[in-house]
Design a protein around this motif. Structure first.
Motif, PDB file in Angstrom:
ATOM      1  N   ALA B 166       3.763  58.287  -2.007  1.00  0.00           N
ATOM      2  CA  ALA B 166       4.876  57.802  -2.832  1.00  0.00           C
ATOM      3  C   ALA B 166       4.368  56.983  -4.012  1.00  0.00           C
ATOM      4  O   ALA B 166       4.831  57.143  -5.148  1.00  0.00           O
ATOM      5  N   ILE B 167       3.375  56.117  -3.742  1.00  0.00           N
ATOM      6  CA  ILE B 167       2.819  55.301  -4.832  1.00  0.00           C
ATOM      7  C   ILE B 167       2.223  56.205  -5.912  1.00  0.00           C
ATOM      8  O   ILE B 167       2.456  56.025  -7.110  1.00  0.00           O
ATOM      9  N   ALA B 168       1.485  57.230  -5.459  1.00  0.00           N
ATOM     10  CA  ALA B 168       0.861  58.152  -6.420  1.00  0.00           C
ATOM     11  C   ALA B 168       1.926  58.870  -7.244  1.00  0.00           C
ATOM     12  O   ALA B 168       1.806  59.019  -8.470  1.00  0.00           O
ATOM     13  N   VAL B 169       2.996  59.308  -6.579  1.00  0.00           N
ATOM     14  CA  VAL B 169       4.047  60.041  -7.291  1.00  0.00           C
ATOM     15  C   VAL B 169       4.741  59.139  -8.307  1.00  0.00           C
ATOM     16  O   VAL B 169       5.025  59.546  -9.444  1.00  0.00           O
ATOM     17  N   VAL B 170       5.004  57.877  -7.909  1.00  0.00           N
ATOM     18  CA  VAL B 170       5.658  56.942  -8.833  1.00  0.00           C
ATOM     19  C   VAL B 170       4.805  56.761 -10.092  1.00  0.00           C
ATOM     20  O   VAL B 170       5.310  56.831 -11.222  1.00  0.00           O
ATOM     21  N   ILE B 171       3.514  56.572  -9.888  1.00  0.00           N
ATOM     22  CA  ILE B 171       2.626  56.365 -11.038  1.00  0.00           C
ATOM     23  C   ILE B 171       2.583  57.612 -11.912  1.00  0.00           C
ATOM     24  O   ILE B 171       2.734  57.554 -13.135  1.00  0.00           O
ATOM     25  N   LEU B 172       2.440  58.758 -11.255  1.00  0.00           N
ATOM     26  CA  LEU B 172       2.371  60.020 -11.998  1.00  0.00           C
ATOM     27  C   LEU B 172       3.642  60.245 -12.824  1.00  0.00           C
ATOM     28  O   LEU B 172       3.585  60.564 -14.017  1.00  0.00           O
ATOM     29  N   ALA B 173       4.795  60.051 -12.191  1.00  0.00           N
ATOM     30  CA  ALA B 173       6.057  60.297 -12.885  1.00  0.00           C
ATOM     31  C   ALA B 173       6.242  59.311 -14.038  1.00  0.00           C
ATOM     32  O   ALA B 173       6.704  59.690 -15.122  1.00  0.00           O
ATOM     33  N   SER B 174       5.860  58.048 -13.825  1.00  0.00           N
ATOM     34  CA  SER B 174       6.009  57.046 -14.889  1.00  0.00           C
ATOM     35  C   SER B 174       5.152  57.398 -16.093  1.00  0.00           C
ATOM     36  O   SER B 174       5.592  57.311 -17.234  1.00  0.00           O
ATOM     37  N   VAL B 175       3.905  57.768 -15.809  1.00  0.00           N
ATOM     38  CA  VAL B 175       3.014  58.130 -16.908  1.00  0.00           C
ATOM     39  C   VAL B 175       3.564  59.344 -17.654  1.00  0.00           C
ATOM     40  O   VAL B 175       3.617  59.379 -18.883  1.00  0.00           O
ATOM     41  N   LEU B 176       4.017  60.318 -16.895  1.00  0.00           N
ATOM     42  CA  LEU B 176       4.563  61.529 -17.497  1.00  0.00           C
ATOM     43  C   LEU B 176       5.736  61.198 -18.418  1.00  0.00           C
ATOM     44  O   LEU B 176       5.861  61.718 -19.520  1.00  0.00           O
ATOM     45  N   LEU B 177       6.595  60.284 -17.976  1.00  0.00           N
ATOM     46  CA  LEU B 177       7.798  59.990 -18.739  1.00  0.00           C
ATOM     47  C   LEU B 177       7.525  59.088 -19.941  1.00  0.00           C
ATOM     48  O   LEU B 177       8.136  59.252 -20.991  1.00  0.00           O
ATOM     49  N   THR B 178       6.604  58.133 -19.790  1.00  0.00           N
ATOM     50  CA  THR B 178       6.455  57.152 -20.868  1.00  0.00           C
ATOM     51  C   THR B 178       5.262  57.411 -21.770  1.00  0.00           C
ATOM     52  O   THR B 178       5.202  56.889 -22.871  1.00  0.00           O
ATOM     53  N   ARG B 179       4.290  58.184 -21.309  1.00  0.00           N
ATOM     54  CA  ARG B 179       3.064  58.287 -22.099  1.00  0.00           C
ATOM     55  C   ARG B 179       2.791  59.676 -22.648  1.00  0.00           C
ATOM     56  O   ARG B 179       1.738  59.898 -23.236  1.00  0.00           O
ATOM     57  N   THR B 180       3.681  60.633 -22.404  1.00  0.00           N
ATOM     58  CA  THR B 180       3.353  61.982 -22.853  1.00  0.00           C
ATOM     59  C   THR B 180       4.443  62.543 -23.764  1.00  0.00           C
ATOM     60  O   THR B 180       5.556  62.033 -23.818  1.00  0.00           O
ATOM     61  N   ARG B 181       4.063  63.618 -24.454  1.00  0.00           N
ATOM     62  CA  ARG B 181       4.983  64.333 -25.323  1.00  0.00           C
ATOM     63  C   ARG B 181       6.156  64.850 -24.502  1.00  0.00           C
ATOM     64  O   ARG B 181       7.304  64.768 -24.916  1.00  0.00           O
ATOM     65  N   PHE B 182       5.845  65.356 -23.297  1.00  0.00           N
ATOM     66  CA  PHE B 182       6.908  65.874 -22.447  1.00  0.00           C
ATOM     67  C   PHE B 182       7.942  64.785 -22.165  1.00  0.00           C
ATOM     68  O   PHE B 182       9.149  65.009 -22.251  1.00  0.00           O
TER      69      PHE B 182
END
Lengths: 498, 312
Positions: B166-182
């Motif tokens: 869960a911790i890994a998924v939270v970090i992954l999703a946050s990075v995806l949403l705030t740090r990427t073009r996507f």
């Protein structure tokens, strides 16, 4: 004919504050029957607020309003209505699902016991229409009739309540350009019937054409009131902006005729919308795309960008364009869409995100977005575009109309496009900000960009374009250039297919 | 005034959660203990995993009700394959794959068939619940391998593997949403779809991806759930989606789209978990929990509606 003038309404020392903001201060005015009285000013000058004070939407914070010499206080629009003062606002207050008759008669139905007497109600409404010589199909659904007819319904509703003063607040803002003249005629007609009319607008041409008296407001203060006949476009601009405006349009440098076209459109068609449209644009050339609303000009622009499907050939920089919008943007196209709020901006998102929306790929690396470089480039681009803001993290909604439009120019310029399609680039923008947008367009052209300019304002097209393509009913009705490029030639072509 | 609202909208949930935590830690025996904290983390892992991507889908402008059905149906698919092959890896793959397919169906219904996302995913919920009954033949399924139970329950540095995932998924999703073009495109699609499209954003693809990621996350949560329970059973149980949606909404993500943040959803998950944990420790009737949870949602949504009106 006598020149007897009746003063209906007198305002003395009227002011209005919202929270700590002074919207109006020390307004002295009188409104006369049988005249059309214009309130003009930039956005935020207080002209709409003044209109709303008169019809009871707001209560004044200072001063007094006198009707027929007796002081009045309105706590609500309903109370103002009881005294015959009615406002017709930008957003019409009609029930689109109901018929014209229902809308006009609302609250004024003739009753027989607990029931509505439909026949008598209809007769009463018909009598009002006959008296003012304004006919509308009473059985049509309001949502199905054109906006100008809807405005007529609102006016009739006001008249059936024995209105003595009607305030129009930016009535043409949402009106297609070919329906402005009928509305202005309607306004004149009301004054002719002895009503007092207040006409709030920032369209100077309309004011010069249709009003008797004009009041200029600036930053909530009364600048001057006088007969419209003694004003010109220039004096109004000066009064509204508070500074003498130089030339309205910038100098346009002539494009290099020897260069190959940036954009070549051949036989572009979209069934039922436009047909067989062909034209070229060379580097540095500003080509106006003119025509009535509904002629297909915006749709042609959208098809060039790839936003709508179309058949035919579009060659860009001598090559193919690709089909998707993304491919065409990457190839060097850019567009300022017709309606910035609905098609251009993410109004609640930060300015920085709005500017870079089309260009995220260039800030993307293996570690995601390079937000530092993004901010740096946006800051630079905003300076170049003359966009004024407090913080790049403020939402786009925090900016004025002119600065919101400049967000879209900054977005376009960030991609260093070879072609810019600017659809109504100055709509809803202050007089002062217009010139800076014209300068941006002229500046891009001077740097060799091709510009396709669409505007409902003929002057704008005439003032900025090297060449104008006129569309009428989806077909190219003429191409005007040089000495042939005149207002009358343009209008003739625009109406040719209709 | 404007600033107060903005602050309440952005940090309100964090302030309230910290307050609740401090109050419970000071007043409630057995709350602030290693064991209780570890338990809360473990119990919330499934909701966290799905809620992150639910936040993303809602920011992109869509609702997804079918997450509850995906959560129920995909572990059954996973166990079916695991039972047949004896391979844990193939089982997980099948479960996640089934989730991705379900997400794609939602995405197609919304972007191609242009069905309102709420209605579309309500409809697919029944399809997915039904799929669960079909693959399980209406009975409880159990893993063949002993290893299945370790998926969620292996202890690594005191925490369960489900917590770590869960911790890994939270970090992954946050990075995806705030740090990427996507991520930017997700916000743009929800904020103004037409403007985003005209600016070159492939808005249909963006929505499609958010649906697939969300259903994939729900499948992962379902598989971990089946590992914890060492079984899975078909049902029409919507409770998982309610838990997920509650967290996203209490976290202040605008249901209008275009605004929201994963960290706030995560905070809200813990707020709701602390609340219910506190009630349990005080042995208060669960009915009161329901009532209070309902009011908390109403308050969160009112703040959102109120600030919308203010800024609009």
């Amino acid at each position: 004919m006598t020149t007897r003038v009746d003063t209906l309404l007198t305002l003395s020392g009227v002011g209005k504050t919202f929270g700590g903001t002074v919207a109006l201060e020390g307004i002295d005015l009188s409104i006369e029957t049988g005249k059309v009285h214009a309130f003009v000013g930039e956005n935020g000058a207080g002209k709409s607020t003044l209109g709303k004070l008169i019809v009871g939407v707001h209560a004044p914070s200072a001063g007094r309003i006198a009707l027929d010499g007796a002081e009045v206080h309105f706590a609500s629009p309903a109370q103002a209505l009881d005294h015959g003062l009615v406002g017709i606002s930008q957003e019409l207050s009609l029930m689109p699902q109901r018929t014209v008759l229902d809308n006009i008669a609302l609250g004024r139905e003739v009753m027989r016991g607990p029931f509505v007497d439909a026949r008598a109600t209809r007769a009463a409404v018909q009598a009002v229409m006959d008296r003012y010589d304004m006919q509308v199909d009473l059985d049509a659904r309001v949502g199905d009739i054109p906006v100008v007819e809807q405005q007529k319904v609102e006016i009739l509703r006001a008249l059936s309540r024995d209105a003595r003063l009607i305030v129009f607040d930016e009535p043409t803002a949402r009106l297609p350009s070919d329906q402005v003249a009928p509305l202005l005629a309607l306004v004149r007609q009301l004054a002719g019937a002895g009503k007092a009319v207040i006409y709030v607008s920032h369209f100077l041409e309309e004011i010069l054409e249709a009003t008797d008296t004009v009041t200029i407001l600036r930053n909530g203060r009364h600048i001057r009131t006088g007969p419209t006949a003694s004003e010109t476009h220039e004096t109004l601009v000066e009064g509204v902006t508070g500074s003498v405006l130089g030339e309205q349009y910038p100098e346009i440098t002539a494009p290099d005729a020897a260069q190959a076209p940036v954009l070549s459109v051949r036989g572009l068609s979209r069934p039922g919308v436009f047909e067989n449209v062909s034209f070229d644009i060379r580097p540095g050339e500003i080509v106006g795309l003119a025509g009535l609303v509904g002629s297909g000009r915006s749709e042609i622009a959208r098809a060039i960008l790839g936003a709508d499907p179309a058949t035919g050939e579009i060659r860009f920089n001598g090559g193919d364009t690709g089909r998707s919008i993304a491919a065409r943007l990457a190839a060097g196209m850019a567009m300022i869409p017709e309606n910035r709020r609905e098609q251009g901006l993410m109004i609640d998102r930060p300015i920085v995100e709005n500017v870079t929306l089309s260009h995220l790929r260039r800030f993307s690396g293996a570690l995601g977005l390079d937000r530092r470089r993004e901010r740096a480039e946006v800051t630079q681009q905003c300076t170049a575009t003359g966009l004024k803001y407090n913080s790049l993290d403020d939402p786009a909604a925090a900016l004025s109309g002119g600065n919101q439009q400049k967000i879209l120019f900054a977005r376009a310029a960030l991609g260093d496009p070879a072609l810019l399609i600017a659809d109504e680039p100055t709509r809803g923008v202050d007089v002062g900000a217009k010139r800076s947008i014209y300068d941006l367009i002229a500046g891009l052209a001077a740097r060799g960009k091709a510009i396709l300019l669409i505007s409902s304002e003929l002057e704008e097209i005439l003032g900025l374009s090297h060449r104008v393509i006129v569309v009428s009913r989806g077909r190219v009705a003429g191409e005007l250039e040089g000495a042939d490029l005149t207002e009358s030639a343009l209008m003739t072509a625009a109406f040719s297919g209709t | 005034m404007q600033r107060t609202i903005l602050f309440a909208k952005t940090y309100g949930i964090l302030v309230v959660t910290v307050l609740l935590f401090v109050v419970l830690a000071l007043t409630t025996e057995g709350f602030f203990t290693d064991r209780n904290m570890r338990n809360i983390l473990d119990q919330q892992s499934g909701v966290l995993i799905a809620a992150c991507f639910m936040t993303m889908a809602i920011i992109a402008g869509n609702f997804d009700i079918s997450v509850g059905a995906v959560y129920v149906a995909t572990p059954l698919v996973a166990l079916l394959v695991e039972n047949a092959t004896g391979s844990i890896a193939l089982g997980i793959l099948a479960g996640l794959g089934a989730g991705a397919v379900m997400g794609a169906i939602n995405g197609i219904a919304v972007t191609r068939l242009k069905v309102n996302s709420f209605i579309a995913t309500l409809a697919t919920s029944f399809v997915f619940f039904g799929t669960g009954y079909l693959v399980s033949d209406r009975s409880i399924m159990r893993p063949e391998t002993d290893g299945w139970r370790d998926l969620a329950r292996t202890r690594i540095f005191e925490l369960t593997s489900a917590t770590w995932i869960a911790i890994a998924v939270v970090i992954l999703a946050s990075v995806l949403l705030t740090r990427t073009r996507f991520g930017r495109n997700v916000y743009a699609t929800g904020a103004n779809r037409e403007a985003a499209r005209l600016a070159g954003v492939a808005t249909d693809r963006v929505q499609m991806i958010t649906f697939v990621l969300l259903a994939g996350a729900a499948a992962l949560a379902g598989i971990l759930g089946s590992s914890r329970a060492i079984s899975a059973q078909p049902s029409d149980d919507f409770s998982f989606i309610f838990a997920v949606l509650t967290a996203v909404i209490v976290g202040g993500t605008s249901i209008a789209g275009g605004a929201g943040a994963i960290w706030r959803t995560v905070t809200a998950v813990f707020f709701l978990a602390f609340l219910s944990n506190g009630f349990n420790l005080h042995q208060i009737d669960p009915i009161w929990q329901r009532l209070i949870e309902g009011f908390v949602i109403l308050i969160a949504v009112s703040i959102d509606a109120w600030s919308q009106r203010r800024s609009g």
